[in-house]
Design a protein around this motif. Structure first.
Motif, PDB file in Angstrom:
ATOM      1  N   GLU A 167      -4.428   4.795   6.692  1.00  0.00           N
ATOM      2  CA  GLU A 167      -5.034   3.770   5.923  1.00  0.00           C
ATOM      3  C   GLU A 167      -6.198   2.975   6.882  1.00  0.00           C
ATOM      4  OE1 GLU A 167      -5.616   2.377   3.195  1.00  0.00           O
ATOM      5  OE2 GLU A 167      -4.350   3.704   2.224  1.00  0.00           O
ATOM      6  N   LYS A 168      -6.953   2.121   6.120  1.00  0.00           N
ATOM      7  CA  LYS A 168      -8.008   1.321   6.913  1.00  0.00           C
ATOM      8  C   LYS A 168      -7.154   0.138   7.317  1.00  0.00           C
ATOM      9  CE  LYS A 168      -7.524  -1.294   3.505  1.00  0.00           C
ATOM     10  NZ  LYS A 168      -6.760  -2.844   3.501  1.00  0.00           N
ATOM     11  N   HIS A 209       0.583   4.421  -2.333  1.00  0.00           N
ATOM     12  CA  HIS A 209       0.671   5.688  -2.092  1.00  0.00           C
ATOM     13  C   HIS A 209       1.648   6.864  -2.751  1.00  0.00           C
ATOM     14  CE1 HIS A 209      -1.371   5.924   2.229  1.00  0.00           C
ATOM     15  NE2 HIS A 209      -1.842   4.770   1.430  1.00  0.00           N
ATOM     16  N   ALA A 267       0.777   4.183   6.061  1.00  0.00           N
ATOM     17  CA  ALA A 267       0.469   2.945   5.463  1.00  0.00           C
ATOM     18  C   ALA A 267       1.207   1.510   5.924  1.00  0.00           C
ATOM     19  CB  ALA A 267       0.727   2.893   3.737  1.00  0.00           C
ATOM     20  N   GLY A 291      -8.538   5.824   5.342  1.00  0.00           N
ATOM     21  CA  GLY A 291      -8.206   5.043   4.099  1.00  0.00           C
ATOM     22  C   GLY A 291      -9.297   4.660   3.387  1.00  0.00           C
ATOM     23  N   ARG A 349       0.703  -1.119  -0.009  1.00  0.00           N
ATOM     24  CA  ARG A 349       0.193   0.201   0.099  1.00  0.00           C
ATOM     25  C   ARG A 349       0.740   1.329   0.073  1.00  0.00           C
ATOM     26  NH1 ARG A 349      -4.028   1.983  -2.191  1.00  0.00           N
ATOM     27  NH2 ARG A 349      -5.444   3.543  -1.180  1.00  0.00           N
ATOM     28  N   GLN A 371     -11.405   4.701   0.807  1.00  0.00           N
ATOM     29  CA  GLN A 371     -11.590   5.599  -0.428  1.00  0.00           C
ATOM     30  C   GLN A 371     -12.790   5.138  -1.250  1.00  0.00           C
ATOM     31  OE1 GLN A 371      -9.091   3.170   0.035  1.00  0.00           O
ATOM     32  NE2 GLN A 371      -8.693   2.160  -1.768  1.00  0.00           N
ATOM     33  N   TYR A 399      -3.241  10.935   6.914  1.00  0.00           N
ATOM     34  CA  TYR A 399      -3.932  10.262   6.226  1.00  0.00           C
ATOM     35  C   TYR A 399      -3.541   8.865   6.893  1.00  0.00           C
ATOM     36  CZ  TYR A 399      -5.682   7.725   1.963  1.00  0.00           C
ATOM     37  OH  TYR A 399      -6.321   7.100   0.855  1.00  0.00           O
ATOM     38  N   HIS A 401      -1.481   2.035  13.156  1.00  0.00           N
ATOM     39  CA  HIS A 401      -1.913   2.984  12.400  1.00  0.00           C
ATOM     40  C   HIS A 401      -2.365   4.173  13.463  1.00  0.00           C
ATOM     41  CE1 HIS A 401      -3.747   0.497   8.832  1.00  0.00           C
ATOM     42  NE2 HIS A 401      -2.383   0.868   8.748  1.00  0.00           N
TER      43      HIS A 401
END
Length: 479
Positions: free
Chosen positions: A136-137, A54, A113, A163, A50, A165, A134, A119
């Protein structure tokens, strides 16, 4: 024909039609670059699959400069640095410790990421250091972490985007607007579906940590017990210490759209999950077959995950959503009447989720974000509570499963999902008499407190033990 049989027939017809009607569209599209005097200095933290994505996306945006790439694995950071150079961007600094990035006052924002267990702390440290983030999930590894990110964002006034999206997909937005207008009547059920094969990650054992990896940094908030799986990178997804299974890895995207479409907030009033890690024995801990039922009172979300061999949800797509209304259905980006006849397929120009974040960084208006951190937290938290139910479960026969699920005061479709799951497992030669599914307890929630009612075992899994100095602050410490 029974109601459940008719529903399954309708769903099969709808999915087949949706596949034929689907108009492929990228989730991320380039936007016109802004002037060179209006640039944001950013860093990429986490340089795996990921993180490379990015870098590729940010390299196409003219309004940001990537000053740092960071990963505990020196080789991975070097790869992303080289990737940016290949795309005609200046070589960023490659570092192992994310605190070096946070100490640099010239960095305006970070793109996180990392592995899931990093996270929340990475986002919190970044915002406390004056950076926008930002993330990420899933934006967190557990429920408590997600709430702390939101609290820190509010206290510091930082911009924080999740994240997820799919919220920047124009067809999804148009479909949800159609529901808001009542085009499929009263909508009480949403289904989040991820069908995608995941093979064994190999036998548990003693394996060497790759050279160039600072394992203490990599582990961070997690334990520093060396992994017992053959593949160090990526397969952390399937271990509870660092990952959240496929539910948190991919199903979070469509769960997020289900929440958005139904207009529900918070964690609902109850959750129950069943499934198992089936078809092979390996070092993984998370289920590869899982169904979660989220009770929001008069509305229900059913999340269905398949990791064994299966046909895709629809042609070329392993995950999507179905909304069932009193006057029709929406499957993916297509609307159908009650008899399963295609009415329309939604289209539109997608927005770049990364560019949306950068625009909000400049405007300082968090309401401009497509996936503001509160939304990311709530959708991630659904994954966490679903996993908690499964982790506290017991082996149950198909008859027991049917009996217990039949007692739920939720949408009747939950039994159709059980039938579909059982057939999927039979197709994969899984004998549920010999290898029963795990049925988690029905866990009741206090949504206002994001807490379980009368379940100390479940409450203990809302957070985790942290290793100093990699400690996510408590609510009192956030202030």
């Amino acid at each position: 024909m029974s109601n459940l049989t008719r529903r399954r027939f309708l769903e099969d017809s709808i999915l087949a039609t949706a596949a034929a009607a689907a108009v492929p569209a990228p989730l991320l599209v380039a936007q016109e670059p802004r002037s060179a005097n209006d640039k944001v200095t950013v860093a990429i933290i986490g340089c795996g699959i990921r993180g490379k994505q990015h870098a590729g996306i940010l390299a196409g945006l003219g309004d940001c400069d990537v000053a740092y790439v960071c990963d505990p694995d020196q080789g991975r950071a070097a790869e992303v640095s080289a990737l940016l150079v290949e795309k005609q961007r200046p070589a960023p600094k490659a570092v192992q410790d994310l605190r070096n990035v946070f100490d640099d006052k010239s960095v305006d924002a970070v793109f996180i990421a990392t592995c899931n267990h990093w996270h929340a702390l990475a986002a919190i440290w970044a915002m406390q250091a004056g950076k926008d983030a930002y993330v990420e999930k899933p934006v967190s590894h557990n429920v408590s972490e997600g709430r702390r990110i939101v609290q820190v964002a509010r206290k510091t006034g930082r911009i924080c985007q999740g994240g997820t999206q799919y919220r920047s997909n124009a067809a999804n937005a148009a479909a949800i607007e159609a529901m808001r207008q009542g085009q499929i009547g009263d909508v009480k059920l949403a289904r989040s579906i991820v069908y995608g094969r995941r093979g064994s990650i190999g036998e548990p054992g003693k394996y060497e940590i790759p050279s160039g990896v600072d394992f203490n940094l990599w582990a961070g908030p997690a334990s520093n017990t060396p992994p017992n799986r053959p593949k160090f990178h990526y397969d952390w997804h399937w271990v509870w210490d660092t990952g959240n299974g496929e539910l948190g890895n991919n199903n979070v995207h469509s769960l997020d759209i289900c929440r958005w479409g139904l207009g529900v907030t918070g964690l609902g009033r109850a959750v129950i999950s069943y499934g198992g890690r089936l078809g092979y024995n390996d070092a993984g801990q998370t289920p590869n077959t899982q169904v979660c039922i989220f009770d929001f009172g008069d509305k229900t979300i059913v999340a269905e995950t398949r990791g064994l061999k299966t046909a895709p949800f629809r042609a070329g797509i392993e995950g999507s959503t179905i909304f069932e209304g009193t006057q029709g259905f929406i499957a993916g980006s297509s609307l159908f009447d009650p008899d399963g006849k295609l009415v329309k397929t939604f289209e539109g120009r997608n927005e770049n989720h990364f560019a949306n974040f950068l625009a909000a960084v400049k405007s300082r208006k968090r309401e401009e974000l497509k996936a503001e951190i509160l939304e990311g937290h709530q959708s991630s938290a659904l994954c966490h509570i679903g996993n908690i139910s499964w982790r506290l479960g017991r082996a149950a026969s198909p008859a027991e499963l049917r009996s217990e699920l039949g007692k739920l005061k939720v949408h009747e479709n939950v039994l159709a999902t059980l039938d579909r799951t059982a057939q999927h497992l039979r197709d994969n030669q899984v004998d549920l008499a010999k290898t029963p599914l795990i049925l988690g307890p029905l866990l009741h929630l206090d949504p206002a407190r994001e807490a379980f009612l009368n379940s100390p075992d479940a409450s203990a899994l809302l957070t985790r033990e942290y290793r100093k100095p990699y400690v996510v602050p408590t609510e009192g410490e956030v202030g």
